[in-house]
Design an enzyme around this catalytic site. Structure first.
Site, PDB file in Angstrom:
ATOM      1  N   ASP A  68     -37.677  14.025 -19.359  1.00 50.41           N
ATOM      2  CA  ASP A  68     -37.079  15.272 -19.839  1.00 50.41           C
ATOM      3  C   ASP A  68     -37.040  15.311 -21.360  1.00 50.41           C
ATOM      4  O   ASP A  68     -37.050  14.283 -22.035  1.00 50.41           O
ATOM      5  CB  ASP A  68     -35.670  15.464 -19.255  1.00 50.41           C
ATOM      6  CG  ASP A  68     -34.713  14.335 -19.609  1.00 50.41           C
ATOM      7  OD1 ASP A  68     -35.134  13.166 -19.581  1.00 50.41           O
ATOM      8  OD2 ASP A  68     -33.533  14.611 -19.907  1.00 50.41           O
ATOM      9  N   GLU A 133     -31.938  12.376 -18.949  1.00 52.99           N
ATOM     10  CA  GLU A 133     -31.392  11.505 -19.985  1.00 52.99           C
ATOM     11  C   GLU A 133     -30.840  12.314 -21.136  1.00 52.99           C
ATOM     12  O   GLU A 133     -29.815  11.972 -21.720  1.00 52.99           O
ATOM     13  CB  GLU A 133     -32.473  10.545 -20.494  1.00 52.99           C
ATOM     14  CG  GLU A 133     -31.938   9.386 -21.348  1.00 52.99           C
ATOM     15  CD  GLU A 133     -31.805   9.710 -22.836  1.00 52.99           C
ATOM     16  OE1 GLU A 133     -31.163   8.922 -23.555  1.00 52.99           O
ATOM     17  OE2 GLU A 133     -32.339  10.741 -23.289  1.00 52.99           O
TER      18      GLU A 133
END
Length: 375
Positions: A68, A133
């Site tokens: 991400d 994250e």
């Protein structure tokens, strides 16, 4: 001549994986890993995609990272669209180039080269990848670690590909991180008219001496591995917006980045004692987002230092500065954990970029670490 590390990084950047949306990045990585004999276990939780992959058995070296990315901001301010990777003057531009799709590509290509040269490697090589994250991190690495621990999965060494470097790749290796503890504090008063203060109780006035004393505290002096603990007030809110109303409540949010000299319980106890000393009426909510951890010199740190020295001819600094990372969750498994990745000068910024040659160098470093620990 094409470069597999750059090509894979570009393929990943083209997938707009705004946290926690993976946007197909993991499918690409899984396909590459399965092609060289990795067993892949998808471990999705809620809206987050994760996978745990392994090849071989025995002493385990895992590479960890996230697919991400943070939002690109105003796309018009980028020299090129943020999800259209472009190389200019040797720099690869695109959201996630440095944080951390370049590292992911370097890891996978390093694994491909390692397996080709060591098809019967003696240890186990693994990957722990998440799509959560950058945002809440509630359903990412922490959930995978909990699942692995529940079945007594072995993890001896873990290299996190976060962008650790400052000026050249490998000049800084993170061998630990500070803990992070946030306090959400509400001081209760009595709302009233500013012309009649005797009929009210101003929580801002009441809290001011407490806050003055709080910010003056020297929590510790740090140690050989950690800087001194830092406390910073992040948010203060009170009042209705009107100039003639004494507020009924004051909200204060402050965060501690703490060393191994303290525990979260020690910090909480000192804050609560100070609140009682100032006879404040309060409610408090704590959020511990990570304990401090440290990986001392040992097989992993030595292997990483050796790889950096071999390919870049510099001796890396071992630091614990900066924010938290998913390493804080992985350390719970008893693994030695370090972070080694590209230069972090442009992460989360407009025109995020990474030196393309650095990614090639990083792949070689990662491969040498594999060769030292699980060949």
């Amino acid at each position: 001549m094409s470069c597999p590390v750059i090509e894979l990084t570009q393929q990943l950047i083209r997938r707009p994986s705004l946290s926690p949306d993976d946007a197909g990045c993991q499918a690409l990585l899984i396909e590459r890993l399965q092609a060289i004999g990795f067993t892949v276990e998808r471990m999705d939780f809620a809206d987050t995609q994760n996978f745990w992959a392994w090849r071989g058995q025995g002493e385990t070296l895992a590479f960890a990272g996230h697919t991400d990315v943070v939002p690109p901001g105003d796309a018009d301010r980028w020299i090129n669209p943020p999800f259209e990777p472009t190389i200019r003057d040797g720099m690869l531009f695109g959201r996630g180039a440095a944080d951390m799709k370049g590292s992911l590509a370097a890891m996978v290509v390093a694994a491909e080269r390692f397996v080709a040269q060591h098809p019967n490697h003696t240890g186990r090589l693994a990957f722990l990848i998440t799509s959560d994250e950058e945002a809440s991190a509630h359903n990412g690495t922490v959930k995978v670690v909990e699942a692995l621990m529940s079945r007594n999965e072995r993890l001896d060494y873990c290299l996190v590909g976060e962008p650790s470097s400052i000026e050249v790749v490998g000049d800084v290796v993170k061998n630990g991180r500070r803990g992070s503890l946030t306090c959400n504090l509400t001081i209760h008063g009595v709302q009233g008219h500013v012309a009649y203060p005797h009929l009210a109780d101003n929580p801002v006035h009441r809290a001011a001496p407490f806050l003055n004393e709080l910010v003056a505290i020297e929590w510790d002096q740090g140690n050989e591995f950690f800087p001194a603990t830092s406390m910073q007030i992040a948010n203060i809110q009170a009042g209705t917006g009107s100039n003639n109303v004494i507020p009924g409540e004051l909200f204060v949010q402050f965060n501690f980045r703490f060393s191994t000299e303290l525990t979260d319980e020690m910090i909480k106890a000192q804050v609560l004692a100070l609140l009682e000393k100032h006879q404040l009426r309060y409610t408090v909510d704590w959020w511990l987002s990570g304990q401090p951890f440290l990986t001392a010199r040992g097989k992993l740190v030595d292997a990483v230092v050796n790889a950096v020295e071999h390919y870049n001819e510099i001796k890396p600094q071992l630091l614990t500065t900066g924010g938290t990372s998913d390493g804080r969750f992985i350390a719970r498994m008893g693994a030695q954990v370090v972070e080694l990745g590209p230069v972090n000068a442009t992460i989360h910024k407009i025109n995020e970029c990474v030196n393309a040659a650095d990614l090639q160098l990083l792949a070689r470093m990662y491969q040498r670490i594999m060769e030292q620990l699980v060949a």
